[in-house]
Design a protein around this motif. Structure first.
Motif, PDB file in Angstrom:
ATOM      1  N   ARG A   1       0.850  -1.196   0.000  1.00 56.79           N
ATOM      2  CA  ARG A   1       0.000   0.000   0.000  1.00 56.79           C
ATOM      3  C   ARG A   1       0.878   1.236   0.000  1.00 56.79           C
ATOM      4  O   ARG A   1       1.874   1.317   0.720  1.00 56.79           O
ATOM      5  CB  ARG A   1      -0.900   0.024   1.224  1.00 56.79           C
ATOM      6  CG  ARG A   1      -1.995  -0.980   1.147  1.00 56.79           C
ATOM      7  CD  ARG A   1      -2.937  -0.824   2.295  1.00 56.79           C
ATOM      8  NE  ARG A   1      -3.999  -1.812   2.161  1.00 56.79           N
ATOM      9  CZ  ARG A   1      -5.104  -1.809   2.863  1.00 56.79           C
ATOM     10  NH1 ARG A   1      -5.307  -0.874   3.758  1.00 56.79           N
ATOM     11  NH2 ARG A   1      -6.013  -2.731   2.687  1.00 56.79           N
ATOM     12  N   ALA A   2       0.492   2.193  -0.817  1.00 60.75           N
ATOM     13  CA  ALA A   2       1.247   3.443  -0.916  1.00 60.75           C
ATOM     14  C   ALA A   2       0.306   4.541  -1.387  1.00 60.75           C
ATOM     15  O   ALA A   2      -0.719   4.270  -2.008  1.00 60.75           O
ATOM     16  CB  ALA A   2       2.405   3.296  -1.898  1.00 60.75           C
ATOM     17  N   VAL A   3       0.686   5.768  -1.072  1.00 63.06           N
ATOM     18  CA  VAL A   3      -0.052   6.942  -1.531  1.00 63.06           C
ATOM     19  C   VAL A   3       0.957   7.905  -2.123  1.00 63.06           C
ATOM     20  O   VAL A   3       1.989   8.184  -1.513  1.00 63.06           O
ATOM     21  CB  VAL A   3      -0.804   7.638  -0.374  1.00 63.06           C
ATOM     22  CG1 VAL A   3      -1.481   8.904  -0.857  1.00 63.06           C
ATOM     23  CG2 VAL A   3      -1.803   6.705   0.273  1.00 63.06           C
ATOM     24  N   PHE A   4       0.657   8.401  -3.314  1.00 61.65           N
ATOM     25  CA  PHE A   4       1.490   9.404  -3.956  1.00 61.65           C
ATOM     26  C   PHE A   4       0.604  10.582  -4.337  1.00 61.65           C
ATOM     27  O   PHE A   4      -0.478  10.391  -4.878  1.00 61.65           O
ATOM     28  CB  PHE A   4       2.137   8.860  -5.235  1.00 61.65           C
ATOM     29  CG  PHE A   4       2.954   7.623  -5.007  1.00 61.65           C
ATOM     30  CD1 PHE A   4       4.223   7.712  -4.466  1.00 61.65           C
ATOM     31  CD2 PHE A   4       2.452   6.380  -5.327  1.00 61.65           C
ATOM     32  CE1 PHE A   4       4.981   6.581  -4.253  1.00 61.65           C
ATOM     33  CE2 PHE A   4       3.196   5.231  -5.116  1.00 61.65           C
ATOM     34  CZ  PHE A   4       4.467   5.332  -4.575  1.00 61.65           C
ATOM     35  N   VAL A   5       1.077  11.782  -4.054  1.00 56.84           N
ATOM     36  CA  VAL A   5       0.403  12.993  -4.514  1.00 56.84           C
ATOM     37  C   VAL A   5       1.356  13.663  -5.493  1.00 56.84           C
ATOM     38  O   VAL A   5       2.523  13.914  -5.174  1.00 56.84           O
ATOM     39  CB  VAL A   5       0.054  13.943  -3.354  1.00 56.84           C
ATOM     40  CG1 VAL A   5      -0.546  15.241  -3.877  1.00 56.84           C
ATOM     41  CG2 VAL A   5      -0.918  13.255  -2.387  1.00 56.84           C
ATOM     42  N   VAL A   6       0.853  13.927  -6.685  1.00 50.21           N
ATOM     43  CA  VAL A   6       1.644  14.544  -7.743  1.00 50.21           C
ATOM     44  C   VAL A   6       0.964  15.853  -8.120  1.00 50.21           C
ATOM     45  O   VAL A   6      -0.237  15.874  -8.400  1.00 50.21           O
ATOM     46  CB  VAL A   6       1.742  13.609  -8.969  1.00 50.21           C
ATOM     47  CG1 VAL A   6       2.592  14.232 -10.054  1.00 50.21           C
ATOM     48  CG2 VAL A   6       2.286  12.242  -8.555  1.00 50.21           C
ATOM     49  N   ASP A   7       1.707  16.936  -8.115  1.00 48.28           N
ATOM     50  CA  ASP A   7       1.104  18.236  -8.440  1.00 48.28           C
ATOM     51  C   ASP A   7       0.899  18.397  -9.944  1.00 48.28           C
ATOM     52  O   ASP A   7       1.244  17.500 -10.725  1.00 48.28           O
ATOM     53  CB  ASP A   7       1.913  19.390  -7.841  1.00 48.28           C
ATOM     54  CG  ASP A   7       3.279  19.594  -8.464  1.00 48.28           C
ATOM     55  OD1 ASP A   7       3.568  19.007  -9.531  1.00 48.28           O
ATOM     56  OD2 ASP A   7       4.071  20.358  -7.887  1.00 48.28           O
ATOM     57  N   GLY A   8       0.350  19.507 -10.333  1.00 46.99           N
ATOM     58  CA  GLY A   8       0.040  19.773 -11.737  1.00 46.99           C
ATOM     59  C   GLY A   8       1.253  19.793 -12.641  1.00 46.99           C
ATOM     60  O   GLY A   8       1.144  19.581 -13.848  1.00 46.99           O
ATOM     61  N   ALA A   9       2.426  20.033 -12.074  1.00 40.79           N
ATOM     62  CA  ALA A   9       3.663  20.056 -12.858  1.00 40.79           C
ATOM     63  C   ALA A   9       4.319  18.681 -12.938  1.00 40.79           C
ATOM     64  O   ALA A   9       5.381  18.534 -13.532  1.00 40.79           O
ATOM     65  CB  ALA A   9       4.643  21.064 -12.251  1.00 40.79           C
ATOM     66  N   GLY A  10       3.687  17.684 -12.312  1.00 35.81           N
ATOM     67  CA  GLY A  10       4.232  16.331 -12.352  1.00 35.81           C
ATOM     68  C   GLY A  10       5.238  16.023 -11.254  1.00 35.81           C
ATOM     69  O   GLY A  10       5.895  14.997 -11.279  1.00 35.81           O
TER      70      GLY A  10
ATOM     71  N   TYR B   1       4.111  14.313  -2.170  1.00 35.41           N
ATOM     72  CA  TYR B   1       3.869  13.489  -0.982  1.00 35.41           C
ATOM     73  C   TYR B   1       3.973  12.032  -1.391  1.00 35.41           C
ATOM     74  O   TYR B   1       3.456  11.637  -2.436  1.00 35.41           O
ATOM     75  CB  TYR B   1       2.468  13.762  -0.421  1.00 35.41           C
ATOM     76  CG  TYR B   1       2.099  12.916   0.781  1.00 35.41           C
ATOM     77  CD1 TYR B   1       2.453  13.300   2.068  1.00 35.41           C
ATOM     78  CD2 TYR B   1       1.388  11.728   0.621  1.00 35.41           C
ATOM     79  CE1 TYR B   1       2.114  12.527   3.165  1.00 35.41           C
ATOM     80  CE2 TYR B   1       1.050  10.948   1.718  1.00 35.41           C
ATOM     81  CZ  TYR B   1       1.408  11.357   2.984  1.00 35.41           C
ATOM     82  OH  TYR B   1       1.075  10.583   4.066  1.00 35.41           O
ATOM     83  N   ALA B   2       4.658  11.258  -0.574  1.00 34.58           N
ATOM     84  CA  ALA B   2       4.743   9.818  -0.797  1.00 34.58           C
ATOM     85  C   ALA B   2       4.730   9.120   0.547  1.00 34.58           C
ATOM     86  O   ALA B   2       5.415   9.544   1.478  1.00 34.58           O
ATOM     87  CB  ALA B   2       6.017   9.453  -1.557  1.00 34.58           C
ATOM     88  N   GLU B   3       3.915   8.097   0.636  1.00 35.81           N
ATOM     89  CA  GLU B   3       3.890   7.276   1.844  1.00 35.81           C
ATOM     90  C   GLU B   3       3.859   5.817   1.420  1.00 35.81           C
ATOM     91  O   GLU B   3       2.997   5.401   0.658  1.00 35.81           O
ATOM     92  CB  GLU B   3       2.667   7.583   2.704  1.00 35.81           C
ATOM     93  CG  GLU B   3       2.598   6.715   3.945  1.00 35.81           C
ATOM     94  CD  GLU B   3       1.344   6.904   4.765  1.00 35.81           C
ATOM     95  OE1 GLU B   3       1.228   6.211   5.792  1.00 35.81           O
ATOM     96  OE2 GLU B   3       0.483   7.709   4.379  1.00 35.81           O
ATOM     97  N   TYR B   4       4.817   5.067   1.904  1.00 32.13           N
ATOM     98  CA  TYR B   4       4.874   3.629   1.687  1.00 32.13           C
ATOM     99  C   TYR B   4       4.483   2.979   3.013  1.00 32.13           C
ATOM    100  O   TYR B   4       5.169   3.146   4.011  1.00 32.13           O
ATOM    101  CB  TYR B   4       6.286   3.184   1.298  1.00 32.13           C
ATOM    102  CG  TYR B   4       6.767   3.750  -0.013  1.00 32.13           C
ATOM    103  CD1 TYR B   4       6.644   3.020  -1.181  1.00 32.13           C
ATOM    104  CD2 TYR B   4       7.348   5.011  -0.089  1.00 32.13           C
ATOM    105  CE1 TYR B   4       7.094   3.518  -2.388  1.00 32.13           C
ATOM    106  CE2 TYR B   4       7.797   5.528  -1.290  1.00 32.13           C
ATOM    107  CZ  TYR B   4       7.667   4.778  -2.432  1.00 32.13           C
ATOM    108  OH  TYR B   4       8.116   5.281  -3.626  1.00 32.13           O
ATOM    109  N   VAL B   5       3.381   2.247   3.021  1.00 31.57           N
ATOM    110  CA  VAL B   5       2.906   1.622   4.247  1.00 31.57           C
ATOM    111  C   VAL B   5       3.718   0.341   4.465  1.00 31.57           C
ATOM    112  O   VAL B   5       3.738  -0.540   3.595  1.00 31.57           O
ATOM    113  CB  VAL B   5       1.396   1.326   4.159  1.00 31.57           C
ATOM    114  CG1 VAL B   5       0.888   0.692   5.431  1.00 31.57           C
ATOM    115  CG2 VAL B   5       0.626   2.608   3.851  1.00 31.57           C
TER     116      VAL B   5
END
Length: 69
Positions: free
Chosen positions: A31-40, A44-48
């Protein structure tokens, strides 16, 4: 927000460091969450560390709101 699947070739898992290749009979993603802004840019990155745990949804949503500005 975009949800992705990596069921066929595991390229996402390999490229983003979430593919669990050892110890399981099936290739799964951690499980992981990545947030990528409009510029790519990944903002934010979280590796559970344990696949039975959930990510920090509050932190991910805060990062998403900040990236959307």
């Amino acid at each position: 927000m975009k949800t992705v699947s990596d069921v066929h070739d595991h390229s996402f898992g390999k490229n983003w460091g979430v593919l669990i290749e050892k110890g399981l009979p099936l290739k799964l993603l951690t499980r992981a969450v990545f947030v990528v802004d409009g510029a790519g840019k990944v903002t934010y990155a979280e590796y559970v560390p344990e696949v039975t745990n959930h990510p920090n949804y509050d932190a991910a949503l805060a990062a998403l709101k900040a990236a959307a500005k």
